[in-house]
Design a protein around this motif. Structure first.
Motif, PDB file in Angstrom:
ATOM      1  N   ARG A  36      54.230  30.073  47.510  1.00  0.00           N
ATOM      2  CA  ARG A  36      52.880  30.651  47.364  1.00  0.00           C
ATOM      3  C   ARG A  36      52.955  32.099  46.904  1.00  0.00           C
ATOM      4  NH1 ARG A  36      51.748  27.979  52.242  1.00  0.00           N
ATOM      5  NH2 ARG A  36      51.791  29.969  53.366  1.00  0.00           N
ATOM      6  N   GLU A  37      53.912  32.846  47.432  1.00  0.00           N
ATOM      7  CA  GLU A  37      54.059  34.237  47.025  1.00  0.00           C
ATOM      8  C   GLU A  37      54.442  34.331  45.551  1.00  0.00           C
ATOM      9  OE1 GLU A  37      54.056  38.440  47.533  1.00  0.00           O
ATOM     10  OE2 GLU A  37      53.093  36.754  48.556  1.00  0.00           O
ATOM     11  N   ALA A  38      55.360  33.471  45.098  1.00  0.00           N
ATOM     12  CA  ALA A  38      55.738  33.469  43.688  1.00  0.00           C
ATOM     13  C   ALA A  38      54.554  33.093  42.807  1.00  0.00           C
ATOM     14  CB  ALA A  38      56.904  32.506  43.463  1.00  0.00           C
ATOM     15  N   LEU A  39      53.753  32.130  43.259  1.00  0.00           N
ATOM     16  CA  LEU A  39      52.563  31.731  42.505  1.00  0.00           C
ATOM     17  C   LEU A  39      51.530  32.857  42.474  1.00  0.00           C
ATOM     18  CD1 LEU A  39      52.321  28.107  43.877  1.00  0.00           C
ATOM     19  CD2 LEU A  39      52.632  28.689  41.465  1.00  0.00           C
ATOM     20  N   ARG A  40      51.420  33.593  43.570  1.00  0.00           N
ATOM     21  CA  ARG A  40      50.493  34.738  43.582  1.00  0.00           C
ATOM     22  C   ARG A  40      50.906  35.759  42.533  1.00  0.00           C
ATOM     23  NH1 ARG A  40      50.193  39.715  45.236  1.00  0.00           N
ATOM     24  NH2 ARG A  40      52.222  39.684  46.259  1.00  0.00           N
ATOM     25  N   HIS A  41      52.216  36.011  42.418  1.00  0.00           N
ATOM     26  CA  HIS A  41      52.697  36.942  41.388  1.00  0.00           C
ATOM     27  C   HIS A  41      52.405  36.394  39.997  1.00  0.00           C
ATOM     28  CE1 HIS A  41      54.553  39.963  43.900  1.00  0.00           C
ATOM     29  NE2 HIS A  41      55.219  39.038  44.568  1.00  0.00           N
ATOM     30  N   ARG A  42      52.564  35.081  39.811  1.00  0.00           N
ATOM     31  CA  ARG A  42      52.253  34.471  38.518  1.00  0.00           C
ATOM     32  C   ARG A  42      50.771  34.674  38.193  1.00  0.00           C
ATOM     33  NH1 ARG A  42      54.893  30.600  35.726  1.00  0.00           N
ATOM     34  NH2 ARG A  42      56.633  31.883  36.400  1.00  0.00           N
ATOM     35  N   ALA A  43      49.899  34.479  39.194  1.00  0.00           N
ATOM     36  CA  ALA A  43      48.471  34.692  38.985  1.00  0.00           C
ATOM     37  C   ALA A  43      48.182  36.153  38.643  1.00  0.00           C
ATOM     38  CB  ALA A  43      47.691  34.266  40.231  1.00  0.00           C
ATOM     39  N   ASP A  44      48.846  37.072  39.341  1.00  0.00           N
ATOM     40  CA  ASP A  44      48.648  38.496  39.041  1.00  0.00           C
ATOM     41  C   ASP A  44      49.012  38.800  37.596  1.00  0.00           C
ATOM     42  OD1 ASP A  44      47.772  39.016  41.602  1.00  0.00           O
ATOM     43  OD2 ASP A  44      49.699  39.809  42.310  1.00  0.00           O
ATOM     44  N   ASP A  45      50.077  38.172  37.099  1.00  0.00           N
ATOM     45  CA  ASP A  45      50.495  38.393  35.711  1.00  0.00           C
ATOM     46  C   ASP A  45      49.461  37.884  34.713  1.00  0.00           C
ATOM     47  OD1 ASP A  45      52.855  39.491  36.641  1.00  0.00           O
ATOM     48  OD2 ASP A  45      54.029  37.657  36.353  1.00  0.00           O
ATOM     49  N   LEU A  46      48.644  36.912  35.134  1.00  0.00           N
ATOM     50  CA  LEU A  46      47.661  36.317  34.229  1.00  0.00           C
ATOM     51  C   LEU A  46      46.293  37.000  34.280  1.00  0.00           C
ATOM     52  CD1 LEU A  46      48.472  32.565  34.933  1.00  0.00           C
ATOM     53  CD2 LEU A  46      48.861  33.769  32.774  1.00  0.00           C
ATOM     54  N   ARG A  54      37.639  33.680  38.567  1.00  0.00           N
ATOM     55  CA  ARG A  54      37.506  33.780  40.026  1.00  0.00           C
ATOM     56  C   ARG A  54      38.780  33.169  40.611  1.00  0.00           C
ATOM     57  NH1 ARG A  54      34.100  30.296  41.651  1.00  0.00           N
ATOM     58  NH2 ARG A  54      33.741  29.290  39.650  1.00  0.00           N
ATOM     59  N   TRP A  55      39.606  34.014  41.191  1.00  0.00           N
ATOM     60  CA  TRP A  55      40.955  33.610  41.575  1.00  0.00           C
ATOM     61  C   TRP A  55      40.967  32.957  42.944  1.00  0.00           C
ATOM     62  CZ3 TRP A  55      44.535  33.627  37.889  1.00  0.00           C
ATOM     63  CH2 TRP A  55      44.226  34.358  36.732  1.00  0.00           C
ATOM     64  N   VAL A  56      41.750  31.914  43.070  1.00  0.00           N
ATOM     65  CA  VAL A  56      41.912  31.181  44.322  1.00  0.00           C
ATOM     66  C   VAL A  56      42.867  31.956  45.232  1.00  0.00           C
ATOM     67  CG1 VAL A  56      42.824  29.036  45.323  1.00  0.00           C
ATOM     68  CG2 VAL A  56      41.473  28.962  43.213  1.00  0.00           C
ATOM     69  N   ARG A  57      42.543  32.035  46.512  1.00  0.00           N
ATOM     70  CA  ARG A  57      43.442  32.674  47.463  1.00  0.00           C
ATOM     71  C   ARG A  57      44.727  31.850  47.608  1.00  0.00           C
ATOM     72  NH1 ARG A  57      42.241  32.660  52.543  1.00  0.00           N
ATOM     73  NH2 ARG A  57      40.728  30.985  52.423  1.00  0.00           N
ATOM     74  N   PRO A  58      45.884  32.508  47.684  1.00  0.00           N
ATOM     75  CA  PRO A  58      47.147  31.757  47.784  1.00  0.00           C
ATOM     76  C   PRO A  58      47.183  30.780  48.958  1.00  0.00           C
ATOM     77  CG  PRO A  58      47.601  34.049  47.257  1.00  0.00           C
ATOM     78  CD  PRO A  58      46.120  33.961  47.532  1.00  0.00           C
ATOM     79  N   GLU A  59      46.461  31.067  50.029  1.00  0.00           N
ATOM     80  CA  GLU A  59      46.436  30.155  51.177  1.00  0.00           C
ATOM     81  C   GLU A  59      45.829  28.801  50.817  1.00  0.00           C
ATOM     82  OE1 GLU A  59      46.580  34.327  52.386  1.00  0.00           O
ATOM     83  OE2 GLU A  59      45.111  33.232  51.180  1.00  0.00           O
ATOM     84  N   ARG A  60      45.102  28.739  49.727  1.00  0.00           N
ATOM     85  CA  ARG A  60      44.448  27.491  49.319  1.00  0.00           C
ATOM     86  C   ARG A  60      45.206  26.752  48.212  1.00  0.00           C
ATOM     87  NH1 ARG A  60      39.121  26.851  51.139  1.00  0.00           N
ATOM     88  NH2 ARG A  60      38.580  25.565  49.358  1.00  0.00           N
ATOM     89  N   TYR A  61      46.343  27.273  47.782  1.00  0.00           N
ATOM     90  CA  TYR A  61      47.111  26.589  46.742  1.00  0.00           C
ATOM     91  C   TYR A  61      47.572  25.218  47.243  1.00  0.00           C
ATOM     92  CZ  TYR A  61      47.717  31.035  44.146  1.00  0.00           C
ATOM     93  OH  TYR A  61      47.523  32.193  43.440  1.00  0.00           O
ATOM     94  N   HIS A  62      47.401  24.213  46.422  1.00  0.00           N
ATOM     95  CA  HIS A  62      47.859  22.866  46.754  1.00  0.00           C
ATOM     96  C   HIS A  62      47.853  22.016  45.491  1.00  0.00           C
ATOM     97  CE1 HIS A  62      43.485  22.335  46.775  1.00  0.00           C
ATOM     98  NE2 HIS A  62      43.743  21.076  46.447  1.00  0.00           N
ATOM     99  N   VAL A 168      57.184  26.698  36.413  1.00  0.00           N
ATOM    100  CA  VAL A 168      57.337  26.950  37.846  1.00  0.00           C
ATOM    101  C   VAL A 168      57.803  25.638  38.472  1.00  0.00           C
ATOM    102  CG1 VAL A 168      56.134  27.514  39.991  1.00  0.00           C
ATOM    103  CG2 VAL A 168      55.500  28.672  37.875  1.00  0.00           C
ATOM    104  N   VAL A 169      58.853  25.702  39.295  1.00  0.00           N
ATOM    105  CA  VAL A 169      59.344  24.514  39.976  1.00  0.00           C
ATOM    106  C   VAL A 169      59.027  24.635  41.460  1.00  0.00           C
ATOM    107  CG1 VAL A 169      61.331  23.049  40.478  1.00  0.00           C
ATOM    108  CG2 VAL A 169      61.201  24.267  38.286  1.00  0.00           C
ATOM    109  N   LEU A 170      58.330  23.631  41.993  1.00  0.00           N
ATOM    110  CA  LEU A 170      57.976  23.597  43.412  1.00  0.00           C
ATOM    111  C   LEU A 170      58.754  22.488  44.104  1.00  0.00           C
ATOM    112  CD1 LEU A 170      54.081  23.968  43.177  1.00  0.00           C
ATOM    113  CD2 LEU A 170      55.797  25.775  43.432  1.00  0.00           C
TER     114      LEU A 170
END
Length: 196
Positions: A36-46, A54-62, A168-170
């Motif tokens: 989730r932290e890596a995805l948050r950084h990816r979102a920040d880059d975008l 309207r950005w989704v909170r990382p706690e809601r990533y799924h 991104v690999v999960l």
């Protein structure tokens, strides 16, 4: 909540009206805290490329696997049936490579997603096994018939053009049964089954 909001009212799980707040029930894969932290950084880059998002909170990533339906209140019977569908299943771990940025869902309110256009055979087999278990359990109306693994990062204006992104690999650690309630910030975790 599913990755894309419904464009029209769907009624409750048996087709009735929706006088209350919608409860949505679904199986999903949830990234680990580190992912989730890596995805948050990816979102920040975008964010510079999508200033109106309207950005989704990382706690809601799924990654939604199967959406089981919605109702105007909790449905304990559906939760029990979902748990029964998971009995005695010991799914193997899967790695999912999200290598495209796609706009999916409602054209009036598209979701900006990291997606896998060509998921691996192991991921497709994993999804199909869960699909068959849910169909046997009785979820015939709501179980998905096709699968594009995707994780919603944001909601964007119509006709937003995606950009290229590095993959991104999960490696999700478990299958989660989640419930979203309209207006609530967080999901309720109603079940979790480890992979491996």
């Amino acid at each position: 909540m599913p990755a894309t909001p419904a464009s029209t009212p769907q009624g409750d799980l048996f087709g009735g009206p929706q006088p209350g707040r919608l409860h949505r029930l679904f199986f999903a894969l949830v990234p680990s805290a580190g992912e989730r932290e890596a995805l948050r950084h990816r979102a920040d880059d975008l964010k510079a490329a999508f200033p109106q998002a309207r950005w989704v909170r990382p706690e809601r990533y799924h990654l939604t696997l199967h959406f089981l339906g919605e109702s105007d209140g909790p449905r304990e019977d559906m939760v029990r049936t979902a748990h029964e569908a998971m009995q005695d299943w010991q799914p193997e771990p899967v790695g999912i490579t999200l290598d495209h940025l796609l706009c999916l869902g409602n054209p009036k309110n598209p979701a900006l997603t990291l997606a896998a256009l060509h998921p691996s055979p192991a991921v497709v087999a994993f999804w199909r096994t869960l699909q068959q278990r849910l169909l046997r359990a009785g979820f015939k109306q709501h179980v998905g018939r096709s699968f594009v693994p995707h994780l919603t990062l944001a909601y964007v204006p119509p006709r937003t053009a995606p950009v290229d992104v590095p993959p991104v690999v999960l490696h999700p650690q478990g299958v989660h049964l989640l419930q979203s309630i309209e207006g609530e910030a967080d999901y309720d975790v109603l079940g979790e089954w480890p992979l491996g």
